[in-house]
Motif scaffolding. Structure first.
Motif, PDB file in Angstrom:
ATOM      1  N   UNK A   1      -6.390   6.411  14.337  1.00  0.00           N
ATOM      2  CA  UNK A   1      -7.606   5.676  13.981  1.00  0.00           C
ATOM      3  C   UNK A   1      -7.797   5.733  12.463  1.00  0.00           C
TER       4      UNK A   1
ATOM      5  N   UNK B   1       0.243  -2.276  15.574  1.00  0.00           N
ATOM      6  CA  UNK B   1      -0.244  -1.028  16.165  1.00  0.00           C
ATOM      7  C   UNK B   1      -0.614  -1.272  17.622  1.00  0.00           C
TER       8      UNK B   1
ATOM      9  N   UNK C   1      -3.624   2.402  20.332  1.00  0.00           N
ATOM     10  CA  UNK C   1      -4.266   3.250  19.326  1.00  0.00           C
ATOM     11  C   UNK C   1      -4.967   4.426  19.999  1.00  0.00           C
TER      12      UNK C   1
ATOM     13  N   UNK D   1       6.226  12.672   7.886  1.00  0.00           N
ATOM     14  CA  UNK D   1       6.910  12.064   6.745  1.00  0.00           C
ATOM     15  C   UNK D   1       5.934  11.439   5.765  1.00  0.00           C
TER      16      UNK D   1
ATOM     17  N   UNK E   1      -8.625   9.174  11.080  1.00  0.00           N
ATOM     18  CA  UNK E   1      -7.445  10.046  11.133  1.00  0.00           C
ATOM     19  C   UNK E   1      -6.453   9.676  10.048  1.00  0.00           C
ATOM     20  N   UNK E   2      -6.273   8.364   9.812  1.00  0.00           N
ATOM     21  CA  UNK E   2      -5.348   7.926   8.766  1.00  0.00           C
ATOM     22  C   UNK E   2      -5.797   8.447   7.407  1.00  0.00           C
TER      23      UNK E   2
ATOM     24  N   UNK F   1       9.974   1.599   5.762  1.00  0.00           N
ATOM     25  CA  UNK F   1       9.252   1.624   7.038  1.00  0.00           C
ATOM     26  C   UNK F   1       8.463   0.335   7.273  1.00  0.00           C
TER      27      UNK F   1
ATOM     28  N   UNK G   1       3.184  12.268  15.538  1.00  0.00           N
ATOM     29  CA  UNK G   1       2.770  10.918  15.942  1.00  0.00           C
ATOM     30  C   UNK G   1       3.127   9.924  14.849  1.00  0.00           C
ATOM     31  N   UNK G   2       3.224   8.664  15.266  1.00  0.00           N
ATOM     32  CA  UNK G   2       3.397   7.616  14.259  1.00  0.00           C
ATOM     33  C   UNK G   2       2.065   7.380  13.560  1.00  0.00           C
TER      34      UNK G   2
ATOM     35  N   UNK H   1       0.823   4.790  12.325  1.00  0.00           N
ATOM     36  CA  UNK H   1       0.175   3.545  12.724  1.00  0.00           C
ATOM     37  C   UNK H   1      -0.638   3.675  13.997  1.00  0.00           C
ATOM     38  N   UNK H   2      -0.403   4.725  14.774  1.00  0.00           N
ATOM     39  CA  UNK H   2      -1.105   4.890  16.046  1.00  0.00           C
ATOM     40  C   UNK H   2      -2.409   5.668  15.882  1.00  0.00           C
TER      41      UNK H   2
ATOM     42  N   UNK I   1       0.806  -1.228   0.000  1.00  0.00           N
ATOM     43  CA  UNK I   1       0.000   0.000   0.000  1.00  0.00           C
ATOM     44  C   UNK I   1       0.830   1.265   0.000  1.00  0.00           C
ATOM     45  N   UNK I   2       1.787   1.346   0.932  1.00  0.00           N
ATOM     46  CA  UNK I   2       2.580   2.574   1.029  1.00  0.00           C
ATOM     47  C   UNK I   2       3.419   2.767  -0.234  1.00  0.00           C
TER      48      UNK I   2
ATOM     49  N   UNK J   1      -1.242  16.138  15.377  1.00  0.00           N
ATOM     50  CA  UNK J   1      -0.705  14.769  15.379  1.00  0.00           C
ATOM     51  C   UNK J   1       0.562  14.660  14.532  1.00  0.00           C
TER      52      UNK J   1
ATOM     53  N   UNK K   1      -7.572   7.129  19.817  1.00  0.00           N
ATOM     54  CA  UNK K   1      -8.750   7.422  19.014  1.00  0.00           C
ATOM     55  C   UNK K   1      -9.340   8.799  19.295  1.00  0.00           C
TER      56      UNK K   1
ATOM     57  N   UNK L   1      -3.021   3.444   2.832  1.00  0.00           N
ATOM     58  CA  UNK L   1      -1.679   3.302   2.257  1.00  0.00           C
ATOM     59  C   UNK L   1      -0.649   4.242   2.873  1.00  0.00           C
ATOM     60  N   UNK L   2      -0.703   4.360   4.201  1.00  0.00           N
ATOM     61  CA  UNK L   2       0.336   5.111   4.897  1.00  0.00           C
ATOM     62  C   UNK L   2       1.445   4.156   5.309  1.00  0.00           C
ATOM     63  N   UNK L   3       2.646   4.703   5.529  1.00  0.00           N
ATOM     64  CA  UNK L   3       3.719   3.919   6.150  1.00  0.00           C
ATOM     65  C   UNK L   3       3.507   4.036   7.661  1.00  0.00           C
ATOM     66  N   UNK L   4       2.976   2.955   8.264  1.00  0.00           N
ATOM     67  CA  UNK L   4       2.553   3.029   9.665  1.00  0.00           C
ATOM     68  C   UNK L   4       3.685   3.359  10.627  1.00  0.00           C
ATOM     69  N   UNK L   5       4.913   2.933  10.277  1.00  0.00           N
ATOM     70  CA  UNK L   5       6.028   3.146  11.193  1.00  0.00           C
ATOM     71  C   UNK L   5       6.622   4.540  11.079  1.00  0.00           C
TER      72      UNK L   5
END
Lengths: 277, 275
Positions: free
Chosen positions: B168, A270, A273, B119, B171-172, A191, B162-163, B165-166, A169-170, B159, A275, B110-114
């Motif tokens: 919701x 994760x 989380x 970035x 938000x993503x 990543x 923030x990472x 991946x953290x 995806x990324x 945010x 929220x 499709x974000x890089x969660x880490x």
């Protein structure tokens, strides 16, 4: 249309698994041939429990603990060798493994790289060390280099397999916003794969700790070297100490490294989380 | 649900220098190497600044269609044009530059969660950054400001470190929208942007897209499979079925019969999101 209802169902023809059957027979033949080829003297197996007790007593009834400081010093050299070998090997494997992944490198690059890994996998570390020591001599550095190069065979393979199984995806997002290949690898792929690669790197270190003891056999130094020497001189009370040290150190490193690896992989999921917004 | 948006202006900020662009598909066919024909001779003309829904069941070809518009999928026949770019004929650097002008968001975010939110949003600037800056993740002052502005416009500025991946799901998706807005695009593509979100968050994200279309004047093309979202948020609807355009008309007045023709079956409860 009632005739249709009573017609017997037509099942698809049962597949004939001829290839599977041939393969099974071939495996059986190989197993049998292996037993014949080894010239096993089955009656000697009966002496095994007695011999185990005999040598066990020689080694562990009264270990020569005065050798402990020297054993620990040599173990430290082995672990250093393993660590340096892992570091070099992982860096090289990452640089060579990522371009060898499908979707990253072009075919003309992937094929030779994968061929290289396969060739290295076919050569044991000991043989690589023997080749290298013609240049660098009988030193722990030779051992580290042998571990690094020998490690590329499997580690680069793990690397490209990790890349190929990573969720894309990324990567797609970076491509969609106009990023080039390097940008895609750096921010779409890295990543995602870095936790797993870090975990594999530690695992490589664990493997190297064990392999470095074997490399001692050819005299590059470390605990393996010491073990060979004292076994040849049949000084069983010292060998006992060495075996205890090797087992304790290896198990400790495995446990610590394993705990760190679990931590890395859990961190990749994760957690916590948030929220609130 | 605490994830709904509470802010005044999602679409604030500077419009792209080039203005919105039209999109043209001329007799586009996509045949995948495995023989599947995902698009069959599709011709479409989308005017600059339109807000268009592409509706169809999964497998209807709408994902493929949206990907031909930014060249992620190359058509095996026909021609795709976005503003000044003949996308279907571009390769290499020229294609990357065209993609830089076309924003896209995805069902799975499709974000890089880490990586950090910053970035992730900075990815939108990659088409305009030198390679060394891209590799190090070092933004110029100007790029940094663009990223912060687009994060602010979707309410995600706090945010920023923030990472990803953290966060919701809602938000993503807003960070993903910020990533696309950082490109300062002329066209915004959205591939099932709300299919992974709960209803209130889905409405909030659709409102974001509506706002981007209204206040920034971007051409917006959004893939949907839910009829009520298409009716409520878009002005024009294109129906795809088995790779062919089977409907093209105003979204608000599309009848249930029109949707049945697109879906190829009676309308069901799951074809609506609800509130």
């Amino acid at each position: 249309m009632t005739a249709l209802a009573v017609r017997a169902p037509i099942a698809p023809p049962k597949p004939r698994r001829l290839a599977v059957r041939i393969a099974s027979w071939a495996v059986a033949a190989v197993v049998l041939a292996a037993f014949v080829g080894l010239d096993i003297e089955w009656d000697k197996l009966a002496d095994l429990p007695g011999d185990l007790v005999h040598y066990g007593t020689l080694m562990f009834s009264d270990p020569d603990w005065s050798m402990l400081p020297e054993a620990l010093r040599q173990t430290w050299r082995s672990v250093s060798m393993a660590w340096l070998g892992a570091l070099l090997g992982v860096v090289l494997s990452t640089m060579l493994g990522i371009p060898a992944a499908e979707g990253v490198g072009p075919l003309w690059l992937r094929l030779p790289l994968r061929g290289l890994f396969a060739v290295i996998r076919a050569v044991p570390e000991v043989v690589i060390a023997i080749i290298i020591l013609t240049v660098t001599g009988l030193t722990p550095f030779t051992g580290a280099l042998a571990l690094a190069i020998g490690g590329i065979g499997t580690h680069a393979k793990w690397t490209y397999e990790t890349v190929e199984s990573a969720p894309g995806g990324a990567v797609e997002a970076v491509r969609a916003s106009g990023g080039g290949l390097l940008a895609t690898v750096r921010w779409g792929l890295w990543p995602v794969i870095s936790p797993e690669l870090a975990s594999l790197a530690l695992y490589r270190f664990e493997i190297n700790v064990r392999t470095s003891a074997i490399l001692g056999l050819i005299g590059v130094g470390g605990i393996g070297d010491m073990l060979t020497t004292y076994t040849q001189h049949r000084q069983w009370d010292t060998v006992g100490v060495l075996i205890i040290v090797v087992v304790v150190v290896t198990m400790t490193i495995d446990a610590v490294s394993g705990a760190i690896r679990r931590r890395i992989m859990e961190g990749a999921k994760v957690r916590g989380v948030d929220r609130s917004s | 649900m605490s994830d709904t948006l509470t802010r005044s202006e999602a679409g604030g900020g500077t419009p792209p220098a080039s203005g919105p662009w039209p999109i043209e598909l001329d007799d586009v066919t996509v045949r995948y190497p495995n023989g599947v024909v995902a698009l069959k001779n599709v011709s479409l003309s989308i005017a600059a600044g339109e807000m268009v829904a592409v509706v169809g069941l999964s497998g209807s070809g709408k994902s493929t269609m949206i990907r031909t518009i930014n060249g992620l999928v190359q058509p095996t026949g026909g021609r795709v044009t976005v503003g000044p770019h003949a996308v279907s004929e571009l390769r290499g650097r020229a294609l990357r530059e065209a993609r830089g002008d076309i924003g896209m968001i995805f069902q799975a975010f499709n974000l890089a969660d880490r990586a950090s939110v910053f970035h992730n949003a900075l990815v939108g600037r990659f088409a305009h950054m030198p390679t060394w800056r891209t590799m190090l993740g070092l933004a110029s002052a100007e790029d940094r400001e663009m990223v912060m502005r687009s994060l602010d416009s979707v309410g995600m500025l706090e945010k920023v470190w923030h990472r990803a991946g953290a966060l919701s799901g809602g938000q993503k998706q807003r960070v993903a929208i910020a990533r696309a807005l950082s490109q300062e695009p002329a066209v915004m593509l959205a591939d099932e942007p709300v299919a992974s979100l709960d209803p209130p968050t889905a409405h909030a994200v659709m409102a974001d897209l509506e706002d981007i279309n209204a206040s920034r004047g971007l051409t917006v093309l959004v893939n949907l499979h839910l009829m009520d979202l298409a009716r409520q948020y878009t002005t024009r609807m294109i129906g795809l079925r088995a790779g062919e355009v089977v409907f093209d008309g105003p979204a608000a007045t599309a009848t249930d019969a029109d949707f049945e023709a697109i879906y190829g079956r009676p309308v069901q409860a799951r074809d609506r999101l609800g509130e």
